[in-house]
Every structure is written in C-alpha cells, then in structure tokens.
Design a protein around this motif. Structure first.
Motif, PDB file in Angstrom:
ATOM      1  N   GLU A 216       0.867  -1.166   0.000  1.00 23.39           N
ATOM      2  CA  GLU A 216       0.000   0.000   0.000  1.00 23.39           C
ATOM      3  C   GLU A 216       0.915   1.230   0.000  1.00 23.39           C
ATOM      4  N   ARG A 217       0.333   2.404  -0.264  1.00 23.13           N
ATOM      5  CA  ARG A 217       1.162   3.603  -0.338  1.00 23.13           C
ATOM      6  C   ARG A 217       0.601   4.706   0.565  1.00 23.13           C
ATOM      7  N   THR A 218       1.475   5.506   1.105  1.00 24.39           N
ATOM      8  CA  THR A 218       1.055   6.718   1.823  1.00 24.39           C
ATOM      9  C   THR A 218       1.712   7.919   1.153  1.00 24.39           C
ATOM     10  N   TYR A 219       1.107   9.075   1.349  1.00 24.40           N
ATOM     11  CA  TYR A 219       1.665  10.327   0.829  1.00 24.40           C
ATOM     12  C   TYR A 219       1.550  11.360   1.942  1.00 24.40           C
ATOM     13  N   GLY A 220       2.672  11.890   2.380  1.00 19.49           N
ATOM     14  CA  GLY A 220       2.644  12.826   3.494  1.00 19.49           C
ATOM     15  C   GLY A 220       2.028  12.222   4.739  1.00 19.49           C
ATOM     16  N   GLY A 221       2.157  10.908   4.889  1.00 17.23           N
ATOM     17  CA  GLY A 221       1.601  10.195   6.031  1.00 17.23           C
ATOM     18  C   GLY A 221       0.150   9.795   5.867  1.00 17.23           C
ATOM     19  N   LEU A 222      -0.485  10.177   4.745  1.00 19.62           N
ATOM     20  CA  LEU A 222      -1.893   9.851   4.519  1.00 19.62           C
ATOM     21  C   LEU A 222      -2.023   8.596   3.656  1.00 19.62           C
ATOM     22  N   PRO A 223      -2.953   7.686   3.979  1.00 19.34           N
ATOM     23  CA  PRO A 223      -3.185   6.526   3.113  1.00 19.34           C
ATOM     24  C   PRO A 223      -3.611   6.979   1.716  1.00 19.34           C
ATOM     25  N   VAL A 224      -3.079   6.313   0.697  1.00 20.24           N
ATOM     26  CA  VAL A 224      -3.445   6.615  -0.688  1.00 20.24           C
ATOM     27  C   VAL A 224      -4.396   5.520  -1.165  1.00 20.24           C
ATOM     28  N   LEU A 225      -5.649   5.868  -1.388  1.00 23.44           N
ATOM     29  CA  LEU A 225      -6.627   4.903  -1.877  1.00 23.44           C
ATOM     30  C   LEU A 225      -6.462   4.773  -3.379  1.00 23.44           C
ATOM     31  N   GLY A 226      -6.056   3.596  -3.824  1.00 20.73           N
ATOM     32  CA  GLY A 226      -5.728   3.387  -5.230  1.00 20.73           C
ATOM     33  C   GLY A 226      -4.240   3.497  -5.490  1.00 20.73           C
ATOM     34  N   GLY A 227      -3.456   3.561  -4.434  1.00 25.83           N
ATOM     35  CA  GLY A 227      -2.010   3.680  -4.595  1.00 25.83           C
ATOM     36  C   GLY A 227      -1.272   2.368  -4.469  1.00 25.83           C
ATOM     37  N   ASP A 228      -1.986   1.257  -4.356  1.00 24.33           N
ATOM     38  CA  ASP A 228      -1.325  -0.032  -4.149  1.00 24.33           C
ATOM     39  C   ASP A 228      -0.563  -0.473  -5.391  1.00 24.33           C
TER      40      ASP A 228
END
Length: 544
Positions: A84-96
């Motif tokens: 999974e991916r985060t951006y700036g500490g936020l979960p990225v929905l669709g970033g897997d």
C-alpha cells in the motif's frame, strides 16, 4: 545471517515509472510455496525493510512511503511484494502496487493500481473532519427507505458514524485530498450495514461509496440442512466438547440466538455428536457452518498452500441463527467472521457449502488484491467468490451437495428450484452478463460478475453442451469459437495466482486478462497451450 530482499536494477527507471509489465518466458512453473507462521512473518518484515529501496527504485516522491501488505513466494525463489502507499503520512486509496522480483532480488516488473506519480495540489483540507463525517452521515441518511436495486434491501436506520480520516483519493482521475468515513446501520432484512464513503476534503463531493458487509445477494427461502453426515474436528476441555477446530487456526462456531449482534455463545456438547440433520435441532445449522469453514480452509490450504483467509494461520469464526427470518448470509472483515441467517420462518438456514466458500473468499480477496467493490473491479470481486465457492464445493465432493457450477442451488432462493447464479451461461438468471460490453461496469456487481464467471467456466470446461457430475450445461461464446477447456485444477491455479500476484484494487476486465495471462506464463510458460487457452477464453467473452 539474514538475507535482505534487495531491489536490483533489472528494470529501468523509466519502465518502473511507467508500471511496465515484463514477464520473461523462462518463468514457467513458478508456483507459490506455502508461506505461513514465522516464515511469513520474516518475509513480511524483510519486505517492509525493503520498502524504502523499493520506493526509490520506483521513482516515488519524497513524501511517498510504501507499507507492506502481503508477500507471495514462489518455488523458484521469485517473490511478489504487495504494498500500500502513503503520501505525506496519509493513506493513498488506489495507490497499491506489486513489485515482482526474481530469485536474486532483482525487479522484473511492477503492477500499479494507478499509473504515474502522485502530485496533489495540497494537504490542507477546507472541511474539518467533523464536517466531513456529518456530510457522510447525511449522504447515507438520504438513502433511508430506498434500495439501490431490487436485490439490496433498503437501509432502515443509521446508528453510528466513525471518525472521518484524511486520505488521498487516487483510484480515479487525478489524486485529491479526501476524507474516508464509515457509517453503520441496518437494512430492512436485518443485514448490518457498514458503508465506507470517500468525500472530497474541499467540497464534500461524494467520490466513492461501497458496502463493506458483503452478502450472497440472496432473497427467498431455503430447504434445510445441506452437508449431511460429515466428520468434524472438535475440542475437548476435559468435561465437554466445543465446536472449535484447533487444527485449522482455532476456528469455531457460535449461536447468536436470533440476535443481530454480539460475539455469540460457543457451541458445546456432552457426547460430541452434533445436530440431527433437521432444523429442529439448532446444532444442525452449526454443523453446516463449521464444516463449511473447514472445507474452505482445506481447499485453500491443499490447493494453494494458503493457511487461512489472511494467510497467517488464524481461523475465522462462524455465527449462526442471526436475527429472525433473515434470508441471507454475509462475511465481515471487521469481525473476521461468517454469519448466517435462518431464512424464512426461521426454518431454512442459509448454510449451503458454496455460500460459505463464496463469502469467506471475500476475506481472501480483501487480504490480497483488495478489489474495489464497485464497477468492473467489483464484478471481479464477486466472481472470485463465486469461482472459489464453487471450487470449495468440488473439493469437498459431498454426496448430499453434488459439486457443480450453479451458485446457491440447494437453498431455492427464487422459490422455484432455480439457483442464484449460473456460471456456464450467467444470463440465464435474467440479469447477469455473459460477455463484456462498455456498460458492464454500471451493473450491480453480482451481475457484472457474470463475465468472469463465464470466463472461468469456459476455461475449465470448454464451450457447448456437456454434462459434469450429472448436471447439464450448454455454454456459448460471444465470438462463436469452440473451446476445449484446460480443467478445473489448472483454471483455479491461474485465477488464484492472478488474484494474489497481479491484480490490484482497480483491476478491470482488460487488466484481468493481462493478469491471468501473466499467471499462465508463470505457471505453464508463454508458449504453452494453457496460455493460449486463457487468451482465447477471454476473447470468447469479448475481453480482447
């Protein structure tokens, strides 16, 4: 000495950024090996340690981080790291994404849920979390008393709203700041509702909404207890027997005593003889449920080397006698449990074996590809449950529940002896799609699933009229082709590998074709008859 999962430079930076899929012809027979317990934990820890290097190799930005979700290891040493991916500490929905490595740790290819890099305009929301939660609640309340379609009972109450969580929404279009909120309630037939809503953090626009409690889409009456006389593994405490199986992750069965919530009461018995085969004994439905959980466990373990729904050796539990006159069954990730109603007049439990396999497979999907439960990915999610629910039935091979490609055929949901769905010709139910068209993604996921169900049947059994286990089928193709089929054993291996190694949260039918072709290449070689069959079968359901 510990060996790190090094990320090599076998794939160029430009190819990584493009999410290119490059599978060499020499990977045939790269079958998965069982990864459980300490070995799985070690691989997950190593993949987590490799995450920063993976992020750099993929060209991710300074604010992007990878969080390991799963690892699949092959017999030839190859590994597939799902992040999974985060951006700036936020979960990225669709970033897997999935990083595919060879035995030396070099990257062979990468599959992404979305292409390109993340570049949101900002991380400061205009709406507060409280405002977002209120808007999500209002959006759900606006649907009270109305049904999305004829098969989803209307929502009758909204009981609780969780805290809104700031996320980055990237599943469709350009990434934007959003809130993710869970709103809970109850539907008209007694099914609990847990809707996950994603709303724009600036405008409150609803970006996505899906029901997390996934049912078998059943409505009608059943016909009693289904598994007949079976062996059960139970637990003896020294004074009584418990309907608990410590050989399969400690999975157990409880009764809710017609309540609609709670953890239930564990079944116990003095003589270790459970149920009578009739609904007059409340243990009979519990036998169905416990056996269904065991059969599903055994299918995944014996067929794919998967130890439990999450692959971690932990068994789910089952709840029977849910509510009153509740004509449905459902899987819930939140309780990691399977729940069954008693049907019309509380005399027709929804505990058929392929229903159990179907619902618990939703848990497998959630812990692997995480297919979004809407659009074409939602259809693939439902089809995966139909496919493996049927394969559980074939694996168990019970005399009282003849294995077939009919979904829910014993519980007489329609009241006329017909099954809920048909895999050989899905349109026989009057709603499901036999083949792909541009409008498939707008169908309810239980009907858009028909494309993949039809694909799997054709891949396993072939086209035209035939009889399997005494059941007659006549499966057409959209292009008039004639297919021979490669057999269930190979077809299920292709689908499972595609699910666990190549599919992501946003996979649609075109991407599913690519995923299964990659899986066929891994298992049988790019020049194999199996690879050619997968390609021809997708074309036969108009996925080209």
């Amino acid at each position: 000495m510990k060996r790190k999962l090094a990320l090599g430079a076998a794939l160029s930076a430009s190819a990584l950024l493009a999410g290119a899929i490059q599978v060499s012809a020499g990977t045939a027979q790269a079958v998965p090996t069982p990864v459980v317990g300490q070995q799985r934990a070690a691989l997950l820890a190593q993949a987590d340690g490799a995450a920063p290097a993976a992020a750099r190799a993929l060209g991710l930005g300074s604010q992007e981080r990878l969080v390991v979700k799963d690892v699949v290891a092959d017999a030839d040493g190859s590994r597939h790291l799902r992040y999974e991916r985060t951006y700036g500490g936020l979960p990225v929905l669709g970033g897997d994404l999935i990083v595919h490595q060879d035995a030396k740790g070099s990257v062979k290819s990468v599959d992404r849920a979305i292409p390109g890099t993340l570049a949101p305009t900002g991380l400061t929301p205009k709406l507060s979390a409280g405002q977002a939660a209120a808007q999500a609640t209002a959006a759900v309340r606006a649907t009270l008393g109305t049904a999305k379609d004829s098969d989803e009972p209307a929502l009758t109450s909204v009981d609780r709203t969780g805290a809104a969580q700031l996320v980055l929404w990237a599943a469709t279009g350009s990434p934007r700041l959003a809130y993710r909120t869970t709103v809970e309630g109850v539907r008209a037939d007694g099914t609990p509702s847990s809707q996950l809503l994603v709303t724009d953090a600036a405008t409150g626009e609803l970006l996505s909404s899906h029901e997390q409690v996934q049912t078998s889409n059943a409505a009608g009456t059943g016909n009693g207890v289904f598994v007949g006389n079976v062996a059960l593994t139970t637990n003896y405490t020294g004074s009584t027997y418990e309907l608990k199986d410590n050989t399969r992750g400690g999975q157990y069965t409880v009764t809710l005593k017609n309540k609609q919530g709670g953890s239930g009461t564990l079944y116990t018995d003095a003589d270790n003889a459970w149920g009578t085969g009739t609904v007059s004994s409340d243990q009979s439905a519990a036998v169905d449920a416990q056996f269904g959980a065991a059969a599903t466990w055994d299918f995944y373990k014996n067929t794919f080397g998967r130890s439990g729904i999450r692959g971690d050796g932990v068994g789910a539990y089952s709840r029977v006698h849910y509510g009153r006159n509740y004509v449905n069954a459902f899987w819930s990730d939140s309780c990691f449990c399977m729940t069954y109603g008693d049907g019309a007049s509380n005399t027709h439990p929804l505990t058929e074996l392929d229903v159990a396999g179907h619902e618990m497979t939703h848990g497998v999907t959630a812990n692997t590809a995480g297919l979004n439960y809407s659009g074409e990915s939602g259809g693939l999610n439902e089809a995966t449950s139909d496919i493996f629910g049927s394969m559980v039935e074939f694996s168990a091979n019970l005399p009282k529940d003849n294995p077939d490609y009919l979904i829910g055929e014993l519980i007489d949901i329609n009241g006329n002896g017909t099954p809920l769905r048909y895999m050989d010709k899905p349109s026989k139910d009057g709603r499901s799609a036999d083949s792909w068209s541009s409008g498939v993604g707008s169908l309810d996921v239980h009907y858009s699933s028909g494309v993949a169900n039809h694909f799997f049947y054709l891949l396993a059994e072939g086209s035209g009229a035939k009889t399997v286990n005494g059941v007659s089928y006549n499966s057409p193709t959209s292009n008039g082709s004639t297919l021979a089929g490669i057999g269930r054993a190979k077809a299920q291996q292709v689908w499972y590998r595609a699910l666990t190694v190549y599919m992501t949260s946003t996979t649609d039918y075109a991407a599913a074709r690519t995923a299964t072709l990659n899986a066929a290449t891994d298992l049988y070689g790019s020049g194999s008859a199996e690879y050619a069959a997968v390609a021809a079968t997708w074309s036969a359901v108009n996925v080209n």
